[in-house]
Design a protein around this motif. Structure first.
Motif, PDB file in Angstrom:
ATOM      1  N   LEU A 145       0.849  -1.150  -0.032  1.00  0.00           N
ATOM      2  CA  LEU A 145       0.042  -0.170  -0.054  1.00  0.00           C
ATOM      3  C   LEU A 145       0.987   1.342   0.046  1.00  0.00           C
ATOM      4  CD1 LEU A 145      -2.650  -1.211   2.793  1.00  0.00           C
ATOM      5  CD2 LEU A 145      -3.032  -1.002   0.385  1.00  0.00           C
ATOM      6  N   PRO A 146       0.167   2.451  -0.277  1.00  0.00           N
ATOM      7  CA  PRO A 146       1.072   3.663  -0.202  1.00  0.00           C
ATOM      8  C   PRO A 146       2.000   3.851   0.759  1.00  0.00           C
ATOM      9  CG  PRO A 146      -1.081   4.108  -0.988  1.00  0.00           C
ATOM     10  CD  PRO A 146      -1.353   2.815  -0.549  1.00  0.00           C
ATOM     11  N   VAL A 147       3.104   4.005   1.081  1.00  0.00           N
ATOM     12  CA  VAL A 147       4.162   4.104   1.949  1.00  0.00           C
ATOM     13  C   VAL A 147       4.312   5.418   2.849  1.00  0.00           C
ATOM     14  CG1 VAL A 147       6.665   3.933   2.664  1.00  0.00           C
ATOM     15  CG2 VAL A 147       6.016   2.329   0.963  1.00  0.00           C
ATOM     16  N   ASP A 148       3.962   5.405   4.117  1.00  0.00           N
ATOM     17  CA  ASP A 148       4.108   6.545   4.923  1.00  0.00           C
ATOM     18  C   ASP A 148       5.417   7.200   5.172  1.00  0.00           C
ATOM     19  OD1 ASP A 148       4.047   8.772   6.688  1.00  0.00           O
ATOM     20  OD2 ASP A 148       2.568   7.626   8.272  1.00  0.00           O
ATOM     21  N   GLY A 149       6.294   8.151   4.511  1.00  0.00           N
ATOM     22  CA  GLY A 149       7.577   8.592   4.626  1.00  0.00           C
ATOM     23  C   GLY A 149       7.967   8.648   6.000  1.00  0.00           C
ATOM     24  N   LYS A 150       7.109   9.031   7.012  1.00  0.00           N
ATOM     25  CA  LYS A 150       7.386   9.016   8.532  1.00  0.00           C
ATOM     26  C   LYS A 150       7.994   7.789   9.369  1.00  0.00           C
ATOM     27  CE  LYS A 150       4.205  13.082   8.952  1.00  0.00           C
ATOM     28  NZ  LYS A 150       2.992  13.754   9.582  1.00  0.00           N
ATOM     29  N   THR A 151       7.489   6.779   8.613  1.00  0.00           N
ATOM     30  CA  THR A 151       7.902   5.354   9.168  1.00  0.00           C
ATOM     31  C   THR A 151       9.327   4.953   8.616  1.00  0.00           C
ATOM     32  OG1 THR A 151       6.697   4.017   7.444  1.00  0.00           O
ATOM     33  CG2 THR A 151       5.373   4.833   9.203  1.00  0.00           C
ATOM     34  N   VAL A 152       9.747   5.480   7.821  1.00  0.00           N
ATOM     35  CA  VAL A 152      11.152   5.093   7.284  1.00  0.00           C
ATOM     36  C   VAL A 152      12.286   5.258   8.344  1.00  0.00           C
ATOM     37  CG1 VAL A 152      13.135   5.626   5.671  1.00  0.00           C
ATOM     38  CG2 VAL A 152      10.741   5.557   4.926  1.00  0.00           C
ATOM     39  N   PRO A 153      12.979   4.095   8.835  1.00  0.00           N
ATOM     40  CA  PRO A 153      13.709   4.395  10.207  1.00  0.00           C
ATOM     41  C   PRO A 153      15.067   4.997   9.526  1.00  0.00           C
ATOM     42  CG  PRO A 153      13.758   2.187   9.162  1.00  0.00           C
ATOM     43  CD  PRO A 153      12.683   2.813   8.519  1.00  0.00           C
ATOM     44  N   ASP A 154      15.629   4.596   8.302  1.00  0.00           N
ATOM     45  CA  ASP A 154      16.946   5.154   8.056  1.00  0.00           C
ATOM     46  C   ASP A 154      17.250   4.992   6.591  1.00  0.00           C
ATOM     47  OD1 ASP A 154      17.566   2.196   7.693  1.00  0.00           O
ATOM     48  OD2 ASP A 154      18.173   2.131   9.460  1.00  0.00           O
ATOM     49  N   GLY A 155      18.461   5.018   6.195  1.00  0.00           N
ATOM     50  CA  GLY A 155      18.797   4.619   4.634  1.00  0.00           C
ATOM     51  C   GLY A 155      18.662   3.707   3.872  1.00  0.00           C
ATOM     52  N   ASP A 156      18.468   2.596   4.598  1.00  0.00           N
ATOM     53  CA  ASP A 156      18.531   1.339   3.944  1.00  0.00           C
ATOM     54  C   ASP A 156      17.443   0.444   4.680  1.00  0.00           C
ATOM     55  OD1 ASP A 156      19.548   0.357   6.366  1.00  0.00           O
ATOM     56  OD2 ASP A 156      21.516   0.686   5.629  1.00  0.00           O
ATOM     57  N   ILE A 225      11.169  -3.980   6.209  1.00  0.00           N
ATOM     58  CA  ILE A 225      12.215  -4.371   5.009  1.00  0.00           C
ATOM     59  C   ILE A 225      13.620  -3.457   5.127  1.00  0.00           C
ATOM     60  CG2 ILE A 225      12.268  -4.260   2.552  1.00  0.00           C
ATOM     61  CD1 ILE A 225       9.899  -6.089   3.317  1.00  0.00           C
ATOM     62  N   ARG A 226      14.764  -4.572   5.099  1.00  0.00           N
ATOM     63  CA  ARG A 226      15.920  -4.054   4.886  1.00  0.00           C
ATOM     64  C   ARG A 226      16.441  -4.233   3.244  1.00  0.00           C
ATOM     65  NH1 ARG A 226      20.903  -2.880   4.343  1.00  0.00           N
ATOM     66  NH2 ARG A 226      22.347  -3.038   6.233  1.00  0.00           N
ATOM     67  N   LEU A 227      17.161  -3.124   2.781  1.00  0.00           N
ATOM     68  CA  LEU A 227      17.305  -3.018   1.477  1.00  0.00           C
ATOM     69  C   LEU A 227      18.400  -3.947   1.214  1.00  0.00           C
ATOM     70  CD1 LEU A 227      15.485  -0.741   1.534  1.00  0.00           C
ATOM     71  CD2 LEU A 227      16.698   0.400  -0.131  1.00  0.00           C
ATOM     72  N   ARG A 228      18.169  -4.854   0.073  1.00  0.00           N
ATOM     73  CA  ARG A 228      19.203  -6.123  -0.121  1.00  0.00           C
ATOM     74  C   ARG A 228      20.397  -5.253  -0.903  1.00  0.00           C
ATOM     75  NH1 ARG A 228      18.845  -9.654  -4.960  1.00  0.00           N
ATOM     76  NH2 ARG A 228      20.183 -11.290  -4.346  1.00  0.00           N
ATOM     77  N   GLY A 229      21.720  -5.592  -0.382  1.00  0.00           N
ATOM     78  CA  GLY A 229      22.745  -5.313  -0.981  1.00  0.00           C
ATOM     79  C   GLY A 229      23.415  -4.021  -0.782  1.00  0.00           C
ATOM     80  N   ILE A 230      22.958  -3.342  -0.060  1.00  0.00           N
ATOM     81  CA  ILE A 230      23.497  -1.702   0.215  1.00  0.00           C
ATOM     82  C   ILE A 230      23.473  -1.755   1.631  1.00  0.00           C
ATOM     83  CG2 ILE A 230      22.581  -0.906  -2.068  1.00  0.00           C
ATOM     84  CD1 ILE A 230      20.605   0.976  -0.349  1.00  0.00           C
ATOM     85  N   ASP A 231      24.519  -0.877   2.408  1.00  0.00           N
ATOM     86  CA  ASP A 231      24.382  -0.563   3.665  1.00  0.00           C
ATOM     87  C   ASP A 231      24.487   0.955   3.707  1.00  0.00           C
ATOM     88  OD1 ASP A 231      24.567  -0.625   6.190  1.00  0.00           O
ATOM     89  OD2 ASP A 231      26.278  -1.840   6.453  1.00  0.00           O
TER      90      ASP A 231
END
Length: 337
Positions: A145-156, A225-231
């Motif tokens: 569903l549409p993502v709420d940007g306020k819930t993004v914890p960090d850059g990955d 979710i953890r973005l795969r392949g980057i840190d």
């Protein structure tokens, strides 16, 4: 045509009197629906593999000869067959066409997209480069569903919700969550908001939430979710804030497609994230806001994107010796600061 087009074998395209591929809901100006256009393109590619014939009416939309058109369909057929997973949305089909035919005339690419009613970007040069091929190990795919940007914890990392009416999710919802959602709805209709809030807390504690989207209440499951392949740099590190802000800018208010490959020790699902056909990990690497996490990912394309940013000294690479986030975390654990 293999797994990529297996859904078409039960419904092959109609043919014209001369044996050509029928228009499959095509009108004088291509298809009337982009969603139908995805299906029509897939059917025409399957039919081309059998007959080597391109669809009638295409020449009215493009400038090259019928022989050139056959060359396009040969390339597109191969690209579609090798894509994992195959395109399922108009944006994904459009991206596949553009990347497969990127060396051909602009008028032909635009005409082909128009023929199928697929989206044409304002500038074909602005489209993201093709993401690295999906390797073996894919466990499942999420459409959020549409993502709420306020819930993004960090850059990955990103927190997302998936509608429980999704075919995969519907069978996974615990019975007690279903019951609580129904009872909450009844409590709200009776204006018993205290009871409704108590029931919603039970739902949230179970990893779900009732979201109000366009005045419709939707029971959704939460995924971390953890973005795969980057840190990316940690929030407390230099460029940590910039990395988080960039990721928020990409995903806020948008639906995502996530290919999940693993689950880490923190209970996060590790996956490749796509936003409107943009491969999010690529954007973070090329902006100089993440490292290629080579300890867990060996894809050469990710390595190249990091090297490109290093060479241009953009983002964190403007620093002479940026500290790698995994080293920063290790030093924190060992109290070296």
């Amino acid at each position: 045509m293999g797994n990529a087009l297996r859904f078409l074998r039960c419904s092959e395209p109609q043919t014209t009197a001369d044996g050509g591929a029928g228009d499959v809901a095509l009108g004088n100006h291509g298809v009337s629906s982009a969603t139908v256009g995805v299906s029509a393109l897939a059917q025409h590619l399957y039919h081309f593999e059998i007959t080597s014939q391109v669809p009638d009416g295409l020449s009215a939309h493009v400038v090259s000869s019928n022989k050139a058109q056959s060359n396009w369909y040969k390339k597109l057929s191969k690209a579609w067959r090798e894509s994992r997973p195959p395109p399922s949305t108009p944006q994904e089909a459009s991206t596949l066409v553009i990347h497969t035919l990127q060396r051909h005339q602009l008028a032909d690419v635009q005409g082909l997209l128009s023929f199928y009613g697929l989206p044409i970007p304002h500038s074909l040069n602005e489209l993201p480069s093709e993401a690295p091929p999906v390797v073996e190990g894919l466990k499942f795919e999420l459409h959020t569903l549409p993502v709420d940007g306020k819930t993004v914890p960090d850059g990955d990392g990103v927190n997302v919700y998936v509608n429980t009416t999704d075919s995969r999710e519907s069978s996974l919802v615990p019975h007690e969550v279903h019951v609580a959602a129904v009872e909450r709805s009844i409590a709200r209709s009776q204006r018993n908001y205290t009871m409704a809030d108590t029931l919603h807390k039970q739902i949230i504690d179970a990893g779900y939430r009732v979201l109000n989207i366009n005045n419709e209440e939707i029971l959704a499951r939460k995924y971390r979710i953890r973005l795969r392949g980057i840190d990316a740099p940690e929030n407390q590190q230099p460029y940590g804030k910039e990395a988080k802000e960039e990721l928020v800018k990409i995903v806020d208010g948008n639906c995502l497609k996530i290919l999940v490959f693993d689950e880490d020790r923190y209970g996060r699902f590790v996956g490749d994230v796509y936003c409107n056909s943009l491969f999010v990990q690529k954007r973070m690497l090329k902006k100089g806001l993440a490292w290629h996490y080579t300890a867990y990912d060996k894809r050469t394309q990710l390595e190249k994107w990091e090297k490109d940013a290093r060479a241009k000294r953009i983002g964190l690479w403007a620093s002479s010796n940026p500290e790698m986030p995994w080293e920063w975390r290790k030093n924190r654990r060992e109290n070296r600061y």
